[in-house]
Design a protein around this motif. Sequence first.
Motif, mmCIF file in Angstrom:
data_model
loop_
_atom_site.group_PDB
_atom_site.id
_atom_site.type_symbol
_atom_site.label_atom_id
_atom_site.label_comp_id
_atom_site.label_asym_id
_atom_site.label_seq_id
_atom_site.Cartn_x
_atom_site.Cartn_y
_atom_site.Cartn_z
ATOM 1 N N ALA A 165 0.823 -1.214 0.000
ATOM 2 C CA ALA A 165 0.000 0.000 0.000
ATOM 3 C C ALA A 165 0.854 1.259 0.000
ATOM 4 N N VAL A 166 1.869 1.293 0.859
ATOM 5 C CA VAL A 166 2.749 2.464 0.926
ATOM 6 C C VAL A 166 3.687 2.486 -0.269
ATOM 7 N N GLY A 167 4.228 1.337 -0.632
ATOM 8 C CA GLY A 167 5.188 1.260 -1.727
ATOM 9 C C GLY A 167 4.627 1.687 -3.071
ATOM 10 N N THR A 168 3.409 1.248 -3.394
ATOM 11 C CA THR A 168 2.830 1.612 -4.695
ATOM 12 C C THR A 168 2.573 3.115 -4.784
ATOM 13 N N SER A 169 2.191 3.734 -3.667
ATOM 14 C CA SER A 169 2.040 5.194 -3.646
ATOM 15 C C SER A 169 3.399 5.877 -3.729
ATOM 16 N N ALA A 170 4.394 5.292 -3.045
ATOM 17 C CA ALA A 170 5.734 5.892 -3.013
ATOM 18 C C ALA A 170 6.369 5.945 -4.399
ATOM 19 N N ILE A 171 6.186 4.888 -5.181
ATOM 20 C CA ILE A 171 6.736 4.897 -6.547
ATOM 21 C C ILE A 171 6.190 6.088 -7.319
ATOM 22 N N GLN A 172 4.869 6.225 -7.280
ATOM 23 C CA GLN A 172 4.218 7.274 -8.071
ATOM 24 C C GLN A 172 4.579 8.674 -7.587
ATOM 25 N N LEU A 173 4.687 8.847 -6.268
ATOM 26 C CA LEU A 173 5.050 10.159 -5.733
ATOM 27 C C LEU A 173 6.507 10.495 -6.040
ATOM 28 N N ALA A 174 7.376 9.508 -5.945
ATOM 29 C CA ALA A 174 8.791 9.746 -6.258
ATOM 30 C C ALA A 174 8.954 10.173 -7.717
ATOM 31 N N LYS A 175 8.203 9.541 -8.605
ATOM 32 C CA LYS A 175 8.258 9.920 -10.018
ATOM 33 C C LYS A 175 7.686 11.327 -10.213
ATOM 34 N N TYR A 176 6.635 11.655 -9.466
ATOM 35 C CA TYR A 176 6.064 13.007 -9.549
ATOM 36 C C TYR A 176 7.113 14.052 -9.168
ATOM 37 N N TYR A 177 7.932 13.731 -8.169
ATOM 38 C CA TYR A 177 8.963 14.669 -7.718
ATOM 39 C C TYR A 177 10.205 14.656 -8.619
ATOM 40 N N GLY A 178 10.212 13.799 -9.623
ATOM 41 C CA GLY A 178 11.318 13.796 -10.575
ATOM 42 C C GLY A 178 12.487 12.908 -10.203
ATOM 43 N N ALA A 179 12.242 11.912 -9.367
ATOM 44 C CA ALA A 179 13.318 11.012 -8.934
ATOM 45 C C ALA A 179 13.454 9.814 -9.875
ATOM 46 N N GLU A 180 14.624 9.171 -9.814
ATOM 47 C CA GLU A 180 14.828 7.895 -10.495
ATOM 48 C C GLU A 180 14.541 6.803 -9.467
ATOM 49 N N VAL A 181 13.635 5.887 -9.811
ATOM 50 C CA VAL A 181 13.134 4.937 -8.814
ATOM 51 C C VAL A 181 13.581 3.507 -9.081
ATOM 52 N N THR A 182 14.159 2.892 -8.052
ATOM 53 C CA THR A 182 14.436 1.459 -8.057
ATOM 54 C C THR A 182 13.455 0.804 -7.093
ATOM 55 N N ALA A 183 12.672 -0.137 -7.604
ATOM 56 C CA ALA A 183 11.654 -0.809 -6.793
ATOM 57 C C ALA A 183 12.135 -2.199 -6.411
ATOM 58 N N VAL A 184 12.122 -2.502 -5.116
ATOM 59 C CA VAL A 184 12.512 -3.818 -4.626
ATOM 60 C C VAL A 184 11.249 -4.564 -4.189
ATOM 61 N N CYS A 185 11.000 -5.710 -4.813
ATOM 62 C CA CYS A 185 9.814 -6.520 -4.503
ATOM 63 C C CYS A 185 10.079 -7.929 -5.022
ATOM 64 N N SER A 186 9.058 -8.757 -5.131
ATOM 65 C CA SER A 186 9.241 -10.091 -5.704
ATOM 66 C C SER A 186 9.069 -10.017 -7.218
ATOM 67 N N THR A 187 9.610 -10.989 -7.916
ATOM 68 C CA THR A 187 9.520 -11.021 -9.383
ATOM 69 C C THR A 187 8.069 -10.977 -9.846
ATOM 70 N N ALA A 188 7.174 -11.589 -9.102
ATOM 71 C CA ALA A 188 5.757 -11.628 -9.469
ATOM 72 C C ALA A 188 5.142 -10.235 -9.579
ATOM 73 N N ASN A 189 5.752 -9.254 -8.912
ATOM 74 C CA ASN A 189 5.197 -7.895 -8.906
ATOM 75 C C ASN A 189 5.954 -6.917 -9.803
ATOM 76 N N PHE A 190 6.904 -7.421 -10.590
ATOM 77 C CA PHE A 190 7.688 -6.541 -11.453
ATOM 78 C C PHE A 190 6.817 -5.723 -12.407
ATOM 79 N N GLU A 191 5.872 -6.378 -13.081
ATOM 80 C CA GLU A 191 5.042 -5.663 -14.063
ATOM 81 C C GLU A 191 4.209 -4.578 -13.395
ATOM 82 N N LEU A 192 3.709 -4.866 -12.192
ATOM 83 C CA LEU A 192 2.918 -3.872 -11.456
ATOM 84 C C LEU A 192 3.750 -2.628 -11.169
#
Length: 302
Positions: A165-192
Amino acid sequence: MKAMVCTKYGSPDVLELQEVDKPTPKENEILIKVHATSVSSGDLRIRGFKSPLMLWIPMRIVLGFRKPRKPILGTELAGEIEAIGKDVTRYKKGDQVFSLTGMRLGAHAEFTCMPENGLVAIKPTNASYEEAATVLFGGTSALYFFRKAKIRKGHKVLIYGASGAVGTSAIQLAKYYGAEVTAVCSTANFELVKSLGADKVMDYTKEDFTKNGEHYDIIFDAVGKNSKSNCQKALTPNGSYVTVDGQGMAKVRTEDLIFLKELMEANKIKSVIDKRYSLAQIPEAHRYVEKGHKKGNVVITV
């Protein structure tokens, strides 16, 4: 009205659907007919009384010694105003709103009251009740910790636990602020996470981000399962480590809700919903969230 009541601390079995008195708004309060809410990690911590040993007594004083003092859990909701107190000026009957109840709790019910100057705002016009309700906990948490880390354009940000819940919002907010984002999760969630804007993805079971030579301006542990000492070697010299665990509750302002509303209406952020349950199925929702594999949010349709 019907409400899911936490009868004592324990497993999801302590949750019971009961008939309780419908609340009446005070002079400065609004009565909200709840259309959607969620089951979050915060609900699980209260129900199971997950507290560090040194905070056990203070937390029991706050939450209640033998059982929750506020037995109807739920910290975020979206719904329609059914009635207003005589002193209310910001809202009117029929307004569609979304709200964070915080430590007031009470969202796991057909109705709840909130002060008009509380964490309440008109819901995004392009969002369903389910979408509006489930952007709040994750969105405001990510906002708080990114502000704490002083995020800015060009930052390299790593989000650990990027599919929750927090991570999916964090990705989008970080991109809004102009950051380069590396997401750490399981392979099953890569596409998401890629669909939400992640520039790079990493499977935590196959790769250790602290040993690949990369350095980040911000490392955000969105699930509270890492440590500062472990992450230190992957931070830039002036980098920031922030975590949802042990750095206090996110301080939220009404302006944050309005900001999220504007971002949703501009299609800069969206809610990620994994599963839907009814009010009566909240114990089942708790069991699912407890497994620790949810993608985004688990919504309750009331």
